[in-house]
Design a protein around this motif. Structure first.
Motif, PDB file in Angstrom:
ATOM      1  N   ILE A 194       1.970 116.469 -36.327  1.00  0.00           N
ATOM      2  CA  ILE A 194       2.014 116.497 -37.793  1.00  0.00           C
ATOM      3  C   ILE A 194       2.517 115.161 -38.340  1.00  0.00           C
ATOM      4  CG2 ILE A 194       2.878 117.728 -39.821  1.00  0.00           C
ATOM      5  CD1 ILE A 194       3.278 120.185 -37.934  1.00  0.00           C
ATOM      6  N   SER A 236       8.909 112.425 -26.077  1.00  0.00           N
ATOM      7  CA  SER A 236       9.059 113.571 -25.170  1.00  0.00           C
ATOM      8  C   SER A 236       7.817 114.457 -25.243  1.00  0.00           C
ATOM      9  CB  SER A 236      10.312 114.375 -25.507  1.00  0.00           C
ATOM     10  OG  SER A 236      10.312 114.739 -26.865  1.00  0.00           O
ATOM     11  N   ASN A 259      18.558 119.915 -29.511  1.00  0.00           N
ATOM     12  CA  ASN A 259      17.546 118.993 -30.049  1.00  0.00           C
ATOM     13  C   ASN A 259      17.259 119.257 -31.529  1.00  0.00           C
ATOM     14  OD1 ASN A 259      15.905 116.763 -29.791  1.00  0.00           O
ATOM     15  ND2 ASN A 259      14.093 117.984 -29.343  1.00  0.00           N
ATOM     16  N   VAL A 308      -0.025 125.464 -38.479  1.00  0.00           N
ATOM     17  CA  VAL A 308      -0.652 124.172 -38.770  1.00  0.00           C
ATOM     18  C   VAL A 308      -1.814 123.986 -37.792  1.00  0.00           C
ATOM     19  CG1 VAL A 308      -0.226 121.735 -39.143  1.00  0.00           C
ATOM     20  CG2 VAL A 308       1.659 123.378 -39.354  1.00  0.00           C
TER      21      VAL A 308
HETATM   22  N1  LIG Z   1       2.681 122.627 -35.257  1.00  0.00           N
HETATM   23  C1  LIG Z   1       3.008 123.703 -35.971  1.00  0.00           C
HETATM   24  O1  LIG Z   1       2.186 124.625 -36.165  1.00  0.00           O
HETATM   25  C2  LIG Z   1       4.378 123.801 -36.597  1.00  0.00           C
HETATM   26  C3  LIG Z   1       4.698 124.963 -37.317  1.00  0.00           C
HETATM   27  C4  LIG Z   1       5.959 125.056 -37.891  1.00  0.00           C
HETATM   28  C5  LIG Z   1       6.865 124.011 -37.815  1.00  0.00           C
HETATM   29  N2  LIG Z   1       6.534 122.903 -37.095  1.00  0.00           N
HETATM   30  C6  LIG Z   1       7.536 121.815 -37.023  1.00  0.00           C
HETATM   31  O2  LIG Z   1       6.903 120.597 -37.358  1.00  0.00           O
HETATM   32  C7  LIG Z   1       7.490 119.518 -36.643  1.00  0.00           C
HETATM   33  C8  LIG Z   1       6.410 118.719 -35.944  1.00  0.00           C
HETATM   34  O3  LIG Z   1       5.674 119.579 -35.082  1.00  0.00           O
HETATM   35  P1  LIG Z   1       4.473 119.033 -34.188  1.00  0.00           P
HETATM   36  O4  LIG Z   1       3.554 120.191 -33.967  1.00  0.00           O
HETATM   37  O5  LIG Z   1       3.973 117.771 -34.762  1.00  0.00           O
HETATM   38  O6  LIG Z   1       5.248 118.761 -32.814  1.00  0.00           O
HETATM   39  P2  LIG Z   1       5.067 117.555 -31.783  1.00  0.00           P
HETATM   40  O7  LIG Z   1       5.733 118.009 -30.530  1.00  0.00           O
HETATM   41  O8  LIG Z   1       3.655 117.133 -31.705  1.00  0.00           O
HETATM   42  O9  LIG Z   1       5.914 116.388 -32.465  1.00  0.00           O
HETATM   43  C9  LIG Z   1       7.308 116.303 -32.358  1.00  0.00           C
HETATM   44  C10 LIG Z   1       7.643 114.841 -32.094  1.00  0.00           C
HETATM   45  O10 LIG Z   1       9.065 114.684 -32.066  1.00  0.00           O
HETATM   46  C11 LIG Z   1       9.415 113.866 -30.953  1.00  0.00           C
HETATM   47  N3  LIG Z   1      10.787 114.244 -30.575  1.00  0.00           N
HETATM   48  C12 LIG Z   1      11.222 115.457 -30.149  1.00  0.00           C
HETATM   49  N4  LIG Z   1      12.554 115.412 -29.923  1.00  0.00           N
HETATM   50  C13 LIG Z   1      12.958 114.153 -30.212  1.00  0.00           C
HETATM   51  C14 LIG Z   1      14.224 113.491 -30.172  1.00  0.00           C
HETATM   52  N5  LIG Z   1      15.329 114.103 -29.751  1.00  0.00           N
HETATM   53  N6  LIG Z   1      14.279 112.182 -30.538  1.00  0.00           N
HETATM   54  C15 LIG Z   1      13.157 111.520 -30.951  1.00  0.00           C
HETATM   55  N7  LIG Z   1      11.945 112.097 -31.007  1.00  0.00           N
HETATM   56  C16 LIG Z   1      11.847 113.399 -30.634  1.00  0.00           C
HETATM   57  C17 LIG Z   1       8.370 114.169 -29.886  1.00  0.00           C
HETATM   58  O11 LIG Z   1       8.225 113.143 -28.918  1.00  0.00           O
HETATM   59  C18 LIG Z   1       7.114 114.330 -30.749  1.00  0.00           C
HETATM   60  O12 LIG Z   1       6.448 113.110 -30.926  1.00  0.00           O
HETATM   61  C19 LIG Z   1       8.516 120.147 -35.702  1.00  0.00           C
HETATM   62  O13 LIG Z   1       9.777 120.028 -36.288  1.00  0.00           O
HETATM   63  C20 LIG Z   1       8.084 121.590 -35.626  1.00  0.00           C
HETATM   64  O14 LIG Z   1       9.163 122.439 -35.354  1.00  0.00           O
HETATM   65  C21 LIG Z   1       5.323 122.765 -36.478  1.00  0.00           C
END
Ligand SMILES: NC(=O)c1ccc[n+]([C@@H]2O[C@H](COP(=O)([O-])OP(=O)(O)OC[C@H]3O[C@@H](n4cnc5c(N)ncnc54)[C@H](O)[C@@H]3O)[C@@H](O)[C@H]2O)c1
Length: 341
Positions: free
Chosen positions: A12, A35, A102, A184
């Protein structure tokens, strides 16, 4: 002045940075520990930056408080969009402490630094998982509904929400928008970015992989829910529409108070409808298995999203299941081609 986007090497966050590059003049800082995100995603974003000067990437873990503070000292960050988190529900049940560390502890630390360095706007990725099971089956979930998470992932996000709200109460210059995303899905309409979770747990990319023969079959978990075709119903929001509301949030906070909004379309599709849509756009009839219901899977989860439409004057542009599936399919095809080249 810069906007910090944490976790933008992920799904996202990368779509949001693309829109920030294309639609604003803002300078952007990405912090990501890679990660679950990818360096190739950051490279794609750097290539979109025609000035070659607006994007700075720090490969850093939010848990390294001193390094994060150094980034704040070196820059002039006044806005933060905070995506970085662990976000797999099943994993959170097996590794709860990792999720609280985290998602909650690192958010406390980021908010702490943000307040110290005079950040004015904080946009936070929360989730529909904070609501848990709806009190009444089929009810549209509004922001006023009871928050009662049923897994550590949802609890870790709800706790972070509280931290942000409490920090804003005593720091009048610190405003927030909390977004509770429903499901999403989809990919960048230009085909440059998309979803790459490993392991993938989301329905649409799994079905798309099946349509591309990367999986043998797809399983429907439960066909006897009290829904129109017996399968679970979810509210899928296109990632480009979701990215758009994040840009809007920064503008909104110029003249409005902090707030919490659901992000969805207010309309749900069943698992069977998703599968049929992918079959249609891929023109491929793949194998579908019927499995047993999974514990903790409510039959219907659909957002009431009148608040965001009303207060932010938000008009979604990509609210079509077919478009979501088409963009997800195109991304998966391109991505596999690139990997094989
Ligand atoms: N994808 C969905 O449907 C969805 C739904 C609800 C909420 N969310 C929230 O949206 C956000 C993004 O989700 P996404 O699907 O893009 O996930 P994703 O795993 O693709 O992206 C998360 C990013 O954060 C980085 N990251 C994680 N821990 C870290 C740390 N300690 N330090 C630095 N970087 C770190 C990862 O390397 C990754 O690039 C998250 O907070 C997730 O909880 C996503």
């Amino acid at each position: 002045m810069q906007v910090l986007v944490t976790g933008a090497a992920g799904y996202i966050g990368s779509h949001v940075v693309k829109q920030l590059l294309e639609q604003t003049q803002k300078e952007i800082i990405i912090i990501d520990n890679l990660s679950t995100g990818f360096l190739h995603t950051v490279d794609t974003l750097k290539a979109i930056d025609s000035t070659k000067r607006r994007l700075k990437f720090y490969k850093e873990d939010l848990a390294n408080f001193e390094s994060i503070e150094k980034i704040f000292k070196e820059n002039n960050i006044k806005e933060i969009i905070h995506f970085a988190a662990s976000s797999q529900v099943a994993e959170s049940i097996n590794k709860p402490l990792q999720y609280y560390l985290n998602n909650s502890v690192n958010t406390i630390s980021l908010v702490n630094i943000a307040v110290k360095y005079g950040v004015e706007k904080f946009v936070f990725s929360s989730t529909a998982a904070v609501y848990g099971e709806p009190e009444q089956t089929g009810q549209l979930i509004s922001e006023e509904c009871l928050t009662k998470p049923i897994n550590p992932y949802g609890s870790s996000k709800l706790f972070s929400e509280q931290v942000i709200k409490d920090a804003a109460k005593v720091n009048k210059n610190f405003k927030y928008i909390i977004y509770r995303y429903f499901n999403v899905a989809g990919a960048d309409v230009d085909g440059k970015l998309g979803e790459c979770h490993d392991p993938e747990t989301h329905l649409i990319p799994l079905v798309v992989k099946t349509a591309l023969d990367k999986r043998d079959s797809i399983t429907i978990f439960g066909t006897d829910y009290g829904t129109k075709d017996g399968t679970c119903i979810r509210d899928y929001i296109h990632v480009c529409d979701l990215a758009d509301v994040h840009i809007k949030a920064l503008d909104f906070l110029e003249n409005n108070e902090s707030d919490i909004f659901n992000c969805g379309y207010g309309y749900g599709y069943s698992v069977k409808e998703v599968i049929d849509s992918v079959k249609k756009v891929s023109n491929y009839d793949f194998k579908v298995n019927i499995g047993v219901k999974r514990e903790g899977d409510p039959s219907i989860l659909v957002a009431n999203c009148l608040k965001i439409k009303d207060k932010m004057q938000w008009k979604p542009k990509y609210n079509s299941l077919e478009l979501i599936c088409k963009t997800a399919l195109k991304w998966e095809e391109n991505f596999s081609k690139e990997k094989n080249d």
